[in-house]
Design an enzyme around this catalytic site. Structure first.
Site, short mmCIF file in Angstrom:
data_model
loop_
_atom_site.label_atom_id
_atom_site.label_comp_id
_atom_site.label_asym_id
_atom_site.label_seq_id
_atom_site.Cartn_x
_atom_site.Cartn_y
_atom_site.Cartn_z
N ASP B 13 0.91 -1.54 0.06
CA ASP B 13 0.17 -0.14 0.00
C ASP B 13 0.68 0.87 -0.45
OD1 ASP B 13 -2.51 1.26 -0.06
OD2 ASP B 13 -2.94 1.16 2.14
N CYS B 236 -1.65 9.90 -0.94
CA CYS B 236 -2.63 10.23 -1.58
C CYS B 236 -2.08 11.17 -2.76
CB CYS B 236 -4.16 10.47 -1.55
SG CYS B 236 -5.44 9.99 -2.65
#
Lengths: 301, 301
Positions: B13, B236
């Site tokens: 991730d 992000c």
């Protein structure tokens, strides 16, 4: 009365280590904070202008506070001289800091922890004669950069003696941002045990990412008063990139997203953070600010 | 067995949205992570190399995992094709993601949420035939960037159906970092109610500063399995400055400072964060990393 009672400390703890921004910019900042709906603001400190140049305009700021009659303004003091200056300026809600460790107390105010405790009674007398309110903040309640971990019982002892000496309220401060939830729970339980019926607030820094977890642990224990500053203002000059106070907007989001009222408009808190970020010419550490705010669609899409 | 069981997800991730760093650098990173003492690492995902170029070397990474026989490596999959690739590469501990919202599910894998649920049973069959272990991760368990808030009962429903379909374990994921402690408590209580005796993990992002508060709320509820990545890797791309996963070292500090064993050496976790920060050529969001580590004098002065 909100379910959670936040005190905005940006104008004092947030700005104290920054370059001075000028009194007008500071008043504009205070105005933006009042617009968030917050009902308590720690607005300055009456300390040595040489030690804290960015708060050297304490009297000038105090003279303007009548603009906002619905907000309770308070100021931090470190000794008798500051108390007298504050009262002469019309600021009667005061916070007096007592370090739980000698190392920090000597470095900060040139007195031992015991000598600072001994000053509570005369300060309380002076404040009460002026019709004021005295909160004692137990600083270094978890770790001291000089002396190591603070014994939790020492914090409770100072709290008890502060109340015996006339303090009206208490706060526990994680001054250097090292506390974690299990220790926060331990220290607060001990303080609450000696302070039945007394307002006990929590002052947190997010230096090691633990700020909101600590606030949540304290809330779970029944604490309802928290200090914070918009944008997470107040980074430590000795830890580049490190966060300052817990960010008001992140604290508000944590509670309001779960249905707990804070009385603060998160979007106006973000506006105030952007305003002071522009005045300081720097990015502030708040994650919620960097992310642009609460999720959309959200409370105010 | 540690009191808290952390799964390091940095290699998957954390790196998935970054520019590819090369397989050798990735293996060096995995080696640094193994040195922290962590016992579970999510090491890659078997998904489209076009969609996630930085994980296109999944097979090459998988071929090297025998170097570290004491660590349990897992990989993320999004469909049957990925499962077959993973099993052919010898990775048999798999995580299959089901989005709780249609909007995210369509954007992420081109299927509805129901279509993704329908795939659990055939995937579980394939994994179990190979002697493997299947965890179902319920993504978008709190809010969807397209569809808004996720109904908490929908998360519990997917959890229940995953178990009926053969899943061996579950995780709840705050994919976009919008969860807060009260909602985390609500969703996890509902999931635990349908999953007695099943391992339930929590996957958090710190995008809005809530990560550790959510972890603490979950721990208070009995959750003991957490995903995190060193340095808070994994920001992000659509929210500049926003944090990624909760930072392993901040999670470790939160627990170990209170006496709860994680089995992870915080100083080696900081070393691994610095290593991957150098490989990526960027500053990572972890506050503890920026502050230089836990307080000194501390556990390892």
């Amino acid at each position: 009365m909100s379910a959670v009672d936040i005190r905005e400390v940006g104008p004092r703890d947030g700005l104290q280590i920054e370059e001075p921004i000028g009194t007008d910019a500071k008043l504009e900042f205070i105005d933006a904070l009042v617009a968030t709906g917050v009902k308590r603001i720690e607005v300055t400190s009456f300390v040595s202008p040489r030690a804290v140049p960015s708060l050297a305009d304490a009297e000038a700021v105090a003279a303007e506070l009548k603009r906002w009659p619905d907000v309770e303004f308070s100021a931090l003091v470190a000794g008798m001289g500051g108390v007298k200056r504050a009262l002469a300026s019309g600021v009667t809600r005061l916070e007096y800091v007592v370090s739980a460790s000698d190392g920090h107390s000597q470095a900060n105010v040139g007195r031992s922890s015991e000598e600072s405790i001994a000053l509570i009674a005369p300060i309380a007398e002076l404040v009460h004669e002026a019709g004021g309110h005295l909160e004692v903040i137990v600083a270094i309640a978890f770790d001291c950069p000089f002396d190591g971990p603070t014994p939790p019982q020492r914090v409770a002892e100072i709290a008890a003696r502060a109340l015996e000496s006339g303090a009206d309220a208490l706060a526990v401060a994680d001054t250097i941002g090292t506390a974690t939830p299990i220790r926060v729970t331990d220290v607060l339980q001990r303080v609450l045990a000696v302070a039945p019926g007394v307002d006990v607030g929590l002052h947190l820094h997010d230096t090691r990412g633990q700020g909101l977890a600590n606030a949540w642990a304290a809330y779970s224990l029944g604490i309802r008063q928290f200090d914070s500053s918009v944008g997470g203002l107040g980074g430590c000059p000795f830890a580049p990139g490190a966060s300052g106070n817990i960010a008001t907007e992140e604290l508000v989001y944590m509670f309001e997203d779960g249905g707990v009222d804070t009385g603060i408009d998160i979007h106006r808190a973000l506006d105030a953070a952007r305003l002071i970020s522009r005045h300081l010419g720097k990015t502030l550490p708040s994650g919620l600010l960097a992310a642009g705010g609460p999720p959309v669609p959200g409370p105010r899409p």
